[in-house]
Design a protein around this motif. Structure first.
Motif, PDB file in Angstrom:
ATOM      1  N   GLU A  62      56.982  35.168  51.564  1.00 56.87           N
ATOM      2  CA  GLU A  62      57.620  36.374  50.897  1.00 56.87           C
ATOM      3  C   GLU A  62      56.255  36.756  50.145  1.00 56.87           C
ATOM      4  N   LEU A  63      55.655  35.995  49.197  1.00 57.14           N
ATOM      5  CA  LEU A  63      54.820  36.717  48.212  1.00 57.14           C
ATOM      6  C   LEU A  63      53.633  37.405  48.980  1.00 57.14           C
ATOM      7  N   LYS A  64      53.415  37.220  50.424  1.00 56.85           N
ATOM      8  CA  LYS A  64      52.430  37.671  51.270  1.00 56.85           C
ATOM      9  C   LYS A  64      52.855  39.072  51.353  1.00 56.85           C
ATOM     10  N   LEU A  65      54.208  39.478  51.883  1.00 55.53           N
ATOM     11  CA  LEU A  65      54.844  40.734  52.120  1.00 55.53           C
ATOM     12  C   LEU A  65      54.759  41.474  50.959  1.00 55.53           C
ATOM     13  N   LYS A  66      55.030  40.898  49.626  1.00 54.69           N
ATOM     14  CA  LYS A  66      55.068  41.920  48.282  1.00 54.69           C
ATOM     15  C   LYS A  66      53.568  42.162  48.184  1.00 54.69           C
ATOM     16  N   VAL A  67      52.425  41.254  48.264  1.00 53.97           N
ATOM     17  CA  VAL A  67      51.117  41.838  47.992  1.00 53.97           C
ATOM     18  C   VAL A  67      50.969  42.902  49.198  1.00 53.97           C
ATOM     19  N   ARG A  68      51.303  42.730  50.293  1.00 51.76           N
ATOM     20  CA  ARG A  68      51.218  43.863  51.346  1.00 51.76           C
ATOM     21  C   ARG A  68      51.874  45.174  50.888  1.00 51.76           C
ATOM     22  N   ASP A  69      52.882  45.076  50.549  1.00 51.96           N
ATOM     23  CA  ASP A  69      53.734  46.542  50.108  1.00 51.96           C
ATOM     24  C   ASP A  69      53.192  46.886  48.822  1.00 51.96           C
ATOM     25  N   ASN A  70      52.597  46.219  47.937  1.00 48.33           N
ATOM     26  CA  ASN A  70      51.677  46.855  46.875  1.00 48.33           C
ATOM     27  C   ASN A  70      50.264  47.465  47.266  1.00 48.33           C
ATOM     28  N   ALA A 103      46.582  42.657  44.144  1.00 45.44           N
ATOM     29  CA  ALA A 103      46.924  41.561  44.871  1.00 45.44           C
ATOM     30  C   ALA A 103      47.099  40.365  43.917  1.00 45.44           C
ATOM     31  N   LEU A 104      46.045  40.335  42.889  1.00 45.32           N
ATOM     32  CA  LEU A 104      46.403  39.230  41.690  1.00 45.32           C
ATOM     33  C   LEU A 104      47.233  39.409  40.838  1.00 45.32           C
ATOM     34  N   ASN A 105      47.687  40.561  40.466  1.00 50.83           N
ATOM     35  CA  ASN A 105      48.665  40.954  39.460  1.00 50.83           C
ATOM     36  C   ASN A 105      50.098  40.818  40.210  1.00 50.83           C
ATOM     37  N   THR A 106      50.083  40.991  41.424  1.00 51.74           N
ATOM     38  CA  THR A 106      51.542  40.819  42.369  1.00 51.74           C
ATOM     39  C   THR A 106      51.787  39.331  42.397  1.00 51.74           C
ATOM     40  N   ILE A 107      50.449  38.541  42.437  1.00 51.81           N
ATOM     41  CA  ILE A 107      50.756  37.065  42.670  1.00 51.81           C
ATOM     42  C   ILE A 107      51.085  36.489  41.320  1.00 51.81           C
ATOM     43  N   HIS A 108      50.374  36.895  40.110  1.00 53.06           N
ATOM     44  CA  HIS A 108      50.662  36.387  38.855  1.00 53.06           C
ATOM     45  C   HIS A 108      52.211  36.596  38.547  1.00 53.06           C
ATOM     46  N   GLU A 109      52.672  38.091  38.772  1.00 56.81           N
ATOM     47  CA  GLU A 109      53.822  38.427  38.543  1.00 56.81           C
ATOM     48  C   GLU A 109      54.874  37.654  39.151  1.00 56.81           C
ATOM     49  N   ASN A 110      54.765  37.107  40.110  1.00 55.65           N
ATOM     50  CA  ASN A 110      55.577  36.294  41.011  1.00 55.65           C
ATOM     51  C   ASN A 110      55.441  34.746  40.465  1.00 55.65           C
ATOM     52  N   GLY A 111      54.791  34.398  39.464  1.00 54.35           N
ATOM     53  CA  GLY A 111      54.717  33.210  39.213  1.00 54.35           C
ATOM     54  C   GLY A 111      53.445  32.067  39.892  1.00 54.35           C
ATOM     55  N   TYR A 112      52.770  32.720  40.568  1.00 53.07           N
ATOM     56  CA  TYR A 112      51.841  31.900  41.108  1.00 53.07           C
ATOM     57  C   TYR A 112      50.522  32.174  40.448  1.00 53.07           C
ATOM     58  N   GLY A 148      45.375  32.390  48.471  1.00 53.14           N
ATOM     59  CA  GLY A 148      45.120  30.956  48.134  1.00 53.14           C
ATOM     60  C   GLY A 148      44.284  30.313  49.043  1.00 53.14           C
ATOM     61  N   GLU A 149      44.837  29.470  49.930  1.00 53.85           N
ATOM     62  CA  GLU A 149      44.246  28.572  50.916  1.00 53.85           C
ATOM     63  C   GLU A 149      44.198  29.235  52.443  1.00 53.85           C
ATOM     64  N   ALA A 150      45.008  30.402  52.369  1.00 49.82           N
ATOM     65  CA  ALA A 150      45.024  31.259  53.605  1.00 49.82           C
ATOM     66  C   ALA A 150      45.275  30.586  54.879  1.00 49.82           C
ATOM     67  N   GLU A 151      46.197  29.542  54.869  1.00 48.27           N
ATOM     68  CA  GLU A 151      46.463  28.914  55.614  1.00 48.27           C
ATOM     69  C   GLU A 151      48.026  29.021  56.542  1.00 48.27           C
ATOM     70  N   GLY A 152      48.278  30.241  56.148  1.00 48.20           N
ATOM     71  CA  GLY A 152      49.907  30.584  56.498  1.00 48.20           C
ATOM     72  C   GLY A 152      49.579  31.627  57.834  1.00 48.20           C
ATOM     73  N   GLN A 153      50.815  32.127  57.929  1.00 48.38           N
ATOM     74  CA  GLN A 153      50.921  33.154  59.111  1.00 48.38           C
ATOM     75  C   GLN A 153      50.277  34.442  58.609  1.00 48.38           C
ATOM     76  N   ASN A 154      49.902  35.158  59.757  1.00 43.97           N
ATOM     77  CA  ASN A 154      49.012  36.277  59.332  1.00 43.97           C
ATOM     78  C   ASN A 154      50.107  37.749  59.227  1.00 43.97           C
ATOM     79  N   TRP A 155      49.707  38.585  58.735  1.00 41.54           N
ATOM     80  CA  TRP A 155      50.308  39.934  58.788  1.00 41.54           C
ATOM     81  C   TRP A 155      49.499  40.907  59.138  1.00 41.54           C
TER      82      TRP A 155
END
Length: 221
Positions: A62-70, A103-112, A148-155
């Motif tokens: 879900e975080l990946k998609l938020k980063v994508r959108d922004n 990307a960093l701001n989106t990640i931090h805003e979502n608590g990561y 992060g570790e970039a070990e999840g599914q791609n978009w």
């Protein structure tokens, strides 16, 4: 056994076999040249986006998609009047730090607190369909975002011309995007990536796909 040896030693058989090998090599070289030319033209017409999630956990996806959108929202704003892939890449390069901040701001805003690695390069992509446009597997210029570790599914998507939101809207690529791609491709090349029921076109697309997949696997090995 003797008859088989006689056939092999027969001059006509040797000539026929040699001609068959030469014909096969000729067809292979022609097909390879065709695939290289078409794949190169298609790849040269688009600039893609590749976002990799930290993991396959639901929250990371879900975080990946938020980063994508922004990131896409910002890209669409700064490339509003861009008409060529080259200009889109130049602008993206000039704003690479801004992409990272978004990307960093989106990640931090979502608590990561994941780190982000962003770069523009030439990467391998699988065959992907965007509405009524399909792009064969191959190497494409792209903006890659590793979370992060970039070990999840791609978009994956296409930033220029803009095809990224096709799958969540009508399922049809906007006419403006099609015209942009069509201006950089021959009629045959455009028909290859368009939604087409012609069996000959489908065969050529599969041929391109097969050669490109072999090339990607060979490069990885």
């Amino acid at each position: 056994m003797k008859s088989l040896q006689n056939i092999i030693c027969n001059r006509k058989f040797r000539y026929s076999f040699l001609l068959f090998i030469l014909l096969f090599l000729y067809i292979f070289v022609c097909a390879f040249s065709y695939v290289n030319a078409v794949s190169s033209d298609i790849a040269n017409s688009v600039f893609r986006l590749h976002v990799i999630a930290n993991s396959d956990e639901k929250e990371d996806q879900e975080l990946k998609l938020k980063v994508r959108d922004n990131v896409l929202s910002y890209m669409n704003k700064i490339c509003e009047n861009v008409t060529t892939k080259e200009d889109a890449i130049l602008i993206a390069n000039d704003h690479i730090d801004e992409f990272k901040d978004i990307a960093l701001n989106t990640i931090h805003e979502n608590g990561y607190d994941y780190l982000v690695n962003i770069r523009i390069g030439n990467f391998s992509f699988p065959t992907k369909t965007y509405g009524d446009i399909s792009l064969p597997s191959g190497y494409y210029d792209a903006l890659r975002i590793e979370i992060g570790e970039a070990e999840g599914q791609n978009w994956w998507c296409v930033m220029f011309p803009p095809l990224c939101f096709v799958d969540v809207s009508s399922g049809i690529v906007p006419d403006e995007s099609k015209e942009t791609m069509k201006s950089d491709l021959s009629d045959e090349e455009f028909s290859l990536i368009s939604d087409n029921e012609d069996s000959n076109v489908k065969f050529k697309f599969k041929l391109i796909e097969w050669f490109q997949n072999v090339k990607i696997m060979t490069a990885k090995n």
